[in-house]
Design an enzyme around this catalytic site. Sequence first.
Site, PDB file in Angstrom:
ATOM      1  N   PRO A  99       0.796  -1.377  -0.080  1.00 60.45           N
ATOM      2  CA  PRO A  99       0.151   0.007  -0.150  1.00 60.45           C
ATOM      3  C   PRO A  99       0.749   1.398   0.199  1.00 60.45           C
ATOM      4  CG  PRO A  99       0.233  -0.785   2.207  1.00 60.45           C
ATOM      5  CD  PRO A  99       0.869  -1.894   1.337  1.00 60.45           C
ATOM      6  N   GLU A 100       2.032   1.144  -0.290  1.00 62.34           N
ATOM      7  CA  GLU A 100       3.011   2.379  -0.049  1.00 62.34           C
ATOM      8  C   GLU A 100       2.532   3.571  -1.051  1.00 62.34           C
ATOM      9  OE1 GLU A 100       3.689  -0.306   1.115  1.00 62.34           O
ATOM     10  OE2 GLU A 100       5.522  -0.281   2.575  1.00 62.34           O
ATOM     11  N   ALA A 101       1.968   3.232  -2.043  1.00 66.98           N
ATOM     12  CA  ALA A 101       1.707   4.339  -2.980  1.00 66.98           C
ATOM     13  C   ALA A 101       0.566   5.196  -2.434  1.00 66.98           C
ATOM     14  CB  ALA A 101       1.158   3.944  -4.413  1.00 66.98           C
TER      15      ALA A 101
ATOM     16  N   PHE B 234       5.250   6.879   0.364  1.00 67.47           N
ATOM     17  CA  PHE B 234       6.610   6.648   0.475  1.00 67.47           C
ATOM     18  C   PHE B 234       6.903   5.217  -0.031  1.00 67.47           C
ATOM     19  CE2 PHE B 234       4.835   4.886   4.376  1.00 67.47           C
ATOM     20  CZ  PHE B 234       5.852   3.623   4.594  1.00 67.47           C
TER      21      PHE B 234
END
Length: 245
Positions: free
Chosen positions: A119-121, A125
Amino acid sequence: MSVVEVREDGPVSIISINRPDRRNAINQQVALDLQSAFAAFDASGQRVAVLTGAGEDAFSAGADFTDLPELWRCIPTVGITTDKPIIAAVTGWCIGGALVAVMACDLCVASESAKFSYPEARLGFTGGMIAGLAARIPHKVAMEVMLLGATLDARRAYEVGLVNRVVANGRQVEEAVAMARELAESAPLVLGTIKRFVTESIMPKGPSELMGRATRELGAVRESEDGREGMRAAREKRKPVYKGR
């Protein structure tokens, strides 16, 4: 309580993240202890490692935001270096950096409840090593996971090649150990050579993976006996005596 536990089952080492109260999130100590555990495994007579997490809720929720680790330390082929096979045994959530670690393992057994997510998008970061996912599963599927934050359930992960076997909940470690025992009956030099050829010459390496490798290698020089001797000699204004270690 140790945040990483190691137990041996014959020739198989089972290395487990042990923070079930935090969904086995990877903090600084977990990353360091995983790296140390795998270094000990590589130096031992053990033949195959199984990487897993305590409990059934999550393999790992990824990096612990309250105590961010140097994640590269616990990624196979980056901070973890061994020619011996590593099998991931996944149940529940496998998120972010944990997905990076699993994709870098040689084989993977997942329970029916396993869910893979990056899920970083959406969080704003990234460490960048997830880019290697596009070399391991179909490109468009990898981009859906990385850009849209799509979750792959166990069956879908199997269909696209991220997972080798899907088993009933609670049987993932048992099945991974059975697979490891089968591997342990094969010639170690052959297994090691094939793995090394694949990881060093076949699989592409992204910028973050190369940076992690360089950090590991430079750190090994800096923390070596010779490195400490050089610093001592400079402070003491004498000629250093190096031993090549």
